[in-house]
Design an enzyme around this catalytic site. Structure first.
Site, PDB file in Angstrom:
ATOM      1  N   ASN A 190     126.316   7.480  30.934  1.00 47.66           N
ATOM      2  CA  ASN A 190     126.744   8.777  30.386  1.00 47.66           C
ATOM      3  C   ASN A 190     125.601   9.561  29.753  1.00 47.66           C
ATOM      4  OD1 ASN A 190     129.374   8.059  30.857  1.00 47.66           O
ATOM      5  ND2 ASN A 190     129.775   7.405  28.769  1.00 47.66           N
ATOM      6  N   LYS A 191     124.516   8.875  29.410  1.00 48.83           N
ATOM      7  CA  LYS A 191     123.498   9.504  28.579  1.00 48.83           C
ATOM      8  C   LYS A 191     122.615  10.452  29.391  1.00 48.83           C
ATOM      9  CE  LYS A 191     125.003   7.228  25.026  1.00 48.83           C
ATOM     10  NZ  LYS A 191     125.956   6.316  25.667  1.00 48.83           N
ATOM     11  N   ASN A 192     121.742  11.193  28.687  1.00 49.93           N
ATOM     12  CA  ASN A 192     120.965  12.231  29.362  1.00 49.93           C
ATOM     13  C   ASN A 192     119.942  11.658  30.338  1.00 49.93           C
ATOM     14  OD1 ASN A 192     122.494  13.807  27.731  1.00 49.93           O
ATOM     15  ND2 ASN A 192     120.795  14.826  26.695  1.00 49.93           N
TER      16      ASN A 192
END
Ligand SMILES: Cc1ncc(COP(=O)(O)O)c(C=O)c1O
Length: 385
Positions: A190-192
């Site tokens: 989910n992270k950038n």
């Protein structure tokens, strides 16, 4: 407007041809007779690049942010009888990392504007048992780092930042990975940026602390001219060669990803200005890690609940959202241990109001206009019911 689907997706960054080529390169090399999947040199290259990017002397990459936090707790020697002050508005593992070591998580309240841990509330909770402070850069907005530095200077209590949302964030124009005792990063899907779905790192300016974390990550090994020595009890918390290789390609594009996210989050704020039932997030733009765009439904004003709002957005308008976060003390496991929201009225209320909007690097202007329109329509329609 015509109904269109804008889902909340589980991919916060960009996965592109260069990432695929990195996996192919290390896999092709492993197909040779002398090939292998040992992590060097990609591991060192990734750690050096990450340390540079985050403005820290050292980066130790591990297999998750949760692991990074665990390593920091272990390196600080946190255990039974100790207290770790943290925010109640976070993913469960921020508090869980302290609890897993046998310590007590102590919740201090958040700032109602930034939604970050309020340093004044932290001060009020410090006791002789406090062994660490664990703030989160919520959504990617850096905490008040200077205020936390002053707390450490005055009390000696170290600060470990949960920077799961904040790779690439800047505070007063500077990178933040070297601040406090250490920062813990996440490269989960989910992270950038993501290292093939999982990954994490500790960044720090404290070289002795970095060495403790490095040993915890790799069986307590120290490599010398006469071979390997085991100098402490450690674990295997490494990522794989392919993950380090992709970490390098992901890091090479992270500033572009963050900029794309920033622009879209600023734009959505613009499109929602004047909607008085919605409280807009602050700090978006340069310096913000731009992992989450979290609006708050002004529940005092609207007369319907946040779950009703979220359900209407999804069912009628096909706009997906997420919740960051339910209050940590409410999870079953913490309830069983007797945790409550006592002393955290701001977090208790905010956790009932938050809605994360579906903004990602490839979200289009049409999507943003549609999201804003759907939010406005939902409010009008629910008010009539
Ligand atoms: C604030 C926060 N801390 C820690 C974590 C854990 O990260 P990981 O999944 O890399 O262990 C997350 C993941 O969602 C998070 O949002």
């Amino acid at each position: 407007m015509k109904i269109r689907s804008v889902p909340f997706i589980a991919m916060g960054g960009l996965y592109e041809q260069d990432d695929l080529e990195a996996v192919t390169r290390v896999t092709t090399a492993a197909m040779q007779e002398s090939g292998n999947f040992f992590p060097l040199p990609e591991e060192n290259d990734f750690q050096n690049a990450l340390a540079r990017h985050e403005g820290a002397k050292k980066a130790i990459a591990v297999n998750a942010c949760g692991t990074a936090l665990d390593c920091c707790m272990m390196a600080l020697g946190i255990g039974a009888g100790d207290e770790v002050i943290t925010t109640p508005m976070t993913f469960v593992c921020t508090a869980g990392t302290a609890i897993a070591q046998g310590a007590r998580a102590v919740f201090a309240d958040i700032d109602p504007v930034t939604l970050n841990l309020d340093p004044a509330q932290v001060r009020a909770k410090i006791t002789p048992r406090t062994k660490a402070i664990l703030p989160v850069h919520f959504g990617g907005l850096p905490c008040d780092l200077d205020a936390f530095d002053r707390i450490t200077e005055e009390t000696g209590v170290p600060v470990i930042y949960d920077a799961a949302h904040a790779v690439g964030a800047r505070y007063k124009g500077q990178p933040i990975g070297g601040r406090g005792k250490a920062s813990c990063h996440s490269f989960q899907s989910n992270k950038n940026m993501t290292c093939l779905g999982e990954g994490g790192a500790v960044t720090t300016d404290d070289e002795a602390f970095a060495e403790q974390v490095r040993q915890l990550k790799t069986f307590g090994y120290v490599y010398g001219s006469s071979g390997v020595r085991v100098v402490s009890i450690g674990f295997n918390y490494r990522m794989t060669k392919a993950q380090y290789a992709v970490g390098l390609t992901q890091l090479a594009k992270i500033d572009r990803v963050i900029q794309a996210r920033q622009e879209r989050m600023v734009r959505l704020n613009e499109l929602l200005v004047g909607v008085e039932e919605v409280l807009l997030p602050v700090g978006h733009g340069p310096g913000h890690g731009s992992h989450l765009h979290v609006i708050r439904l002004d529940t005092d004003r609207v007369g319907f609940s946040t779950p009703a709002f979220v359900a209407h957005l999804k069912d009628k308008y096909q706009v997906g959202t997420a919740k960051h976060y339910p209050a940590v003390w409410g999870w079953e496991a913490l309830q069983k241990l007797g945790y409550t929201g006592e002393g955290c009225p701001v977090a208790a209320k905010v956790c009932e109001q938050v809605v994360s909007t579906p903004v990602f690097p490839r979200t289009t202007e049409e999507d943003l206009q549609y999201i804003a329109w759907a939010i406005k329509q939902t409010i009008v329609e629910l008010k009539k019911q």
